[in-house]
Design a protein around this motif. Structure first.
Motif: not given
Length: 333
Positions: A130-141
């Motif tokens: 799961a990534l932040d759609a605005r930044t590409g940061r991985v939120l969880w896997k």
């Protein structure tokens, strides 16, 4: 190998060579010189065409093959590629907004977007991100224990009402000298990645080619197939309780159950094996079917008005009256 994505007056296409497919990955591990890495990569990437005249508006090249279908959301396209990268691309200009490297290989698992999150599944390193759609940061896997072969990278995640559903072939075993697999379906909290439930659809022979079934969520139910058992199941999205199971007749040695059902005017339409079926979504009862021939792989019917459009292994594009599949169909105005 992705599907065309149409938005407004534009068509978005992804392209990628299968020269460096999963079999080539395992060959590369044993003998890099024999694997042929880098063949046919010149056209890898995402293309944007004018929907009216086919004129190329822009092209975004990628080093890895771009086999999934991009997800369109927030004026961006989201795509994962065979070199382990996930991209956000401006849908208007084709310029890169961000790139995140997660590793693994993107096969045919297409991203899904929900509430400013992008969900992407990869194989070889079998994880759902799961990534932040605005930044590409991985939120969880998260993963599915024992995911095997191309596993999670072949199945597109489905997300609705805060629930993400994935499935993968898993737990390979030899039984009486024959390779077998199970199909595991797992639901996650879309915000946190917490596992909500896990369901085993059963064990069966290792089938050729694409081995997973693409899930679809509608009205609180998950509808998903398994080529391993040639079954479709309806599963309560919140509890994981199986409401019904339908075994695909005439599945053939390659198995059936790869494509997600299409929900249209209260009926499920499924293209699998050589046939197209109409099912009651509440009971799994077959309302009608039509034999086409060839094989339907990861194909979901596209329905517009009273016509079903779909392609098959004979390289045909078929246009069928809905009523020829479902004799009870009445077009609503």
């Amino acid at each position: 190998m992705g599907n065309p994505l149409v938005n407004a007056n534009r068509v978005y296409l992804s392209a990628g060579s299968v020269s460096f497919n999963f079999a080539n990955v395992t060959l590369y591990a044993r003998d890099p010189q024999a694997a042929g890495r880098g063949k046919d990569i010149d056209y890898n990437g995402v293309y944007c065409l004018n929907a009216h005249n086919g004129k190329l508006l822009w092209y975004f090249p990628t080093a890895g093959d771009a086999m999934p279908t991009p997800a369109y959301a927030y004026r961006s396209l989201y795509i994962s590629t065979g070199d382990g990268n996930i991209y956000a691309i401006s849908a208007r200009t084709g310029h890169k907004r961000w790139m995140t490297h997660v590793g693994g290989i993107a096969n045919m698992s297409s991203p899904a977007a929900w509430h400013h999150r992008v969900f992407v599944s990869m194989s070889v390193i079998p994880d759902l991100y799961a990534l932040d759609a605005r930044t590409g940061r991985v939120l969880w896997k998260a993963s599915i224990p024992g995911a095997a072969n191309t596993g999670m990278g072949d199945v597109s995640p489905a997300v609705r009402h805060g629930i993400v559903v994935m499935d993968a072939v898993a737990d390979p075993r030899l039984i009486d000298g024959h390779p077998t697999l199970t199909t595991i379906v797992r639901a996650y909290n879309a915000r946190t990645g917490k596992v909500l439930w896990t369901h085993n659809m059963g064990r069966g022979p290792k089938v050729p080619a694409f081995k997973g079934g693409v899930p679809m969520i509608i009205h609180g139910m998950v509808y998903v197939g398994s080529p391993i058992t040639s079954d479709y199941e309806a599963i309560n999205a919140r509890t994981g309780r199986v409401m019904w199971t339908w075994h695909v007749p005439n599945a053939g040695p390659a198995g059936a159950g790869r494509g997600a059902p299409t929900y249209y005017q209260g009926v499920l339409y499924i293209s699998t094996g050589p046939d197209v079926y109409a099912l009651n979504p509440k009971t799994g009862q077959v309302l009608g079917h039509r034999h086409i021939g060839g094989r339907f792989g990861i194909v979901s019917p596209t329905i517009v008005g009273g016509t079903i459009y779909l392609g098959n292994s004979w390289d045909w594009i078929n246009a069928l009256p809905v009523k020829s599949v479902n004799p009870h169909f009445q077009l609503r105005s």
